[in-house]
Design a protein around this motif. Sequence first.
Motif, short mmCIF file in Angstrom:
data_model
loop_
_atom_site.label_atom_id
_atom_site.label_comp_id
_atom_site.label_asym_id
_atom_site.label_seq_id
_atom_site.Cartn_x
_atom_site.Cartn_y
_atom_site.Cartn_z
N TRP A 157 0.84 -1.19 0.00
CA TRP A 157 0.00 0.00 0.00
C TRP A 157 0.88 1.25 0.00
O TRP A 157 2.03 1.19 0.45
CB TRP A 157 -0.86 0.07 1.26
N SER A 158 0.33 2.37 -0.44
CA SER A 158 1.05 3.64 -0.33
C SER A 158 0.03 4.76 -0.22
O SER A 158 -1.13 4.62 -0.58
CB SER A 158 1.96 3.86 -1.54
N GLY A 159 0.50 5.89 0.32
CA GLY A 159 -0.38 7.04 0.48
C GLY A 159 0.37 8.24 1.01
O GLY A 159 1.60 8.26 1.05
N THR A 160 -0.39 9.24 1.42
CA THR A 160 0.16 10.50 1.92
C THR A 160 -0.55 10.88 3.20
O THR A 160 -1.78 10.77 3.29
CB THR A 160 -0.05 11.62 0.87
N PHE A 161 0.22 11.32 4.19
CA PHE A 161 -0.36 11.89 5.40
C PHE A 161 -0.60 13.37 5.11
O PHE A 161 0.34 14.15 4.99
CB PHE A 161 0.58 11.76 6.60
N ALA A 162 -1.86 13.76 5.00
CA ALA A 162 -2.19 15.14 4.64
C ALA A 162 -1.73 16.15 5.68
O ALA A 162 -1.36 17.27 5.35
CB ALA A 162 -3.69 15.28 4.39
N ALA A 163 -1.73 15.76 6.95
CA ALA A 163 -1.38 16.68 8.03
C ALA A 163 -0.21 16.12 8.84
O ALA A 163 0.01 14.92 8.89
CB ALA A 163 -2.58 16.90 8.95
N ALA A 164 0.52 17.02 9.48
CA ALA A 164 1.59 16.61 10.40
C ALA A 164 0.95 16.05 11.67
O ALA A 164 -0.21 16.33 11.98
CB ALA A 164 2.47 17.81 10.73
N GLY A 165 1.71 15.26 12.41
CA GLY A 165 1.21 14.74 13.68
C GLY A 165 1.35 13.24 13.76
O GLY A 165 2.10 12.62 13.02
N SER A 166 0.60 12.64 14.68
CA SER A 166 0.62 11.19 14.90
C SER A 166 -0.37 10.50 13.98
O SER A 166 -1.48 11.00 13.78
CB SER A 166 0.21 10.90 16.35
N HIS A 167 0.04 9.35 13.47
CA HIS A 167 -0.82 8.59 12.57
C HIS A 167 -0.84 7.13 13.01
O HIS A 167 0.20 6.55 13.29
CB HIS A 167 -0.32 8.71 11.12
N ALA A 168 -2.04 6.56 13.06
CA ALA A 168 -2.22 5.18 13.52
C ALA A 168 -2.42 4.26 12.31
O ALA A 168 -3.28 4.52 11.46
CB ALA A 168 -3.42 5.09 14.45
N LEU A 169 -1.63 3.19 12.25
CA LEU A 169 -1.75 2.20 11.19
C LEU A 169 -1.89 0.83 11.84
O LEU A 169 -1.24 0.55 12.85
CB LEU A 169 -0.51 2.19 10.30
N GLN A 170 -2.75 -0.03 11.28
CA GLN A 170 -2.93 -1.36 11.84
C GLN A 170 -3.37 -2.35 10.78
O GLN A 170 -4.00 -1.97 9.79
CB GLN A 170 -3.94 -1.33 12.99
#
Length: 146
Positions: free
Chosen positions: A105-118
Motif C-alpha cells: 500500500w502507499s499514500g500520503t499523510f495530509a497533516a503533520a502529527g501522529s498517525h495510527a496504522l494497523q
Amino acid sequence: MPILSGQIVTAGQLNRMQPRQFSAAATSALSASTTYALIPGCSLTLPSTVANATWTAVGVFDCSVTTTHTTNLMVGRLVVDTVAQTGLAIHAMDTLDRDTVAMLWSGTFAAAGSHALQLEGVINGAGGAGAFQVYTGFTVTVTEPV
C-alpha cells in the motif's frame, strides 16, 4: 521543496530527507471471524513532522486454514487513521493449508502529527475457520518533503 544552490540547509531539512522505517509483528494469532478485527501486535503510531509526508507499507499475512470452504476468503487489510485502504491481501479457503499472503500500500499523510496504522483480518463469509498466525506483520516507510 527543492534545495537551491547557495541555500543554507537546516538540520530539520536534513532529518526529513532520510526515509524512516517502522515495523510491527503479531504477538499472538487471531482466529478470524466474519467481522474485521485487529491482528494482535500489528499496530503502529507514526509521527510526521510536516504535512504531505508519503508512506509505503508492506503487509505479510500468515494465513492458516483449519476448515475448508470453497466460497470463503481470508482477507487482510491495512487501516490508516481509521480509514481502510483499498488493497486487500486475499487467501482462498478451498484447501487445508497455511500460506503467506502479501500486499503493498502507499499514500500520503495530509497533516503533520501522529498517525495510527494497523493490520486487520476477516473471513468474508460464514462456514470457514482460519487464523492469522504470529508470522503476520508489516513494515512502513515514511518519507517527508524537505
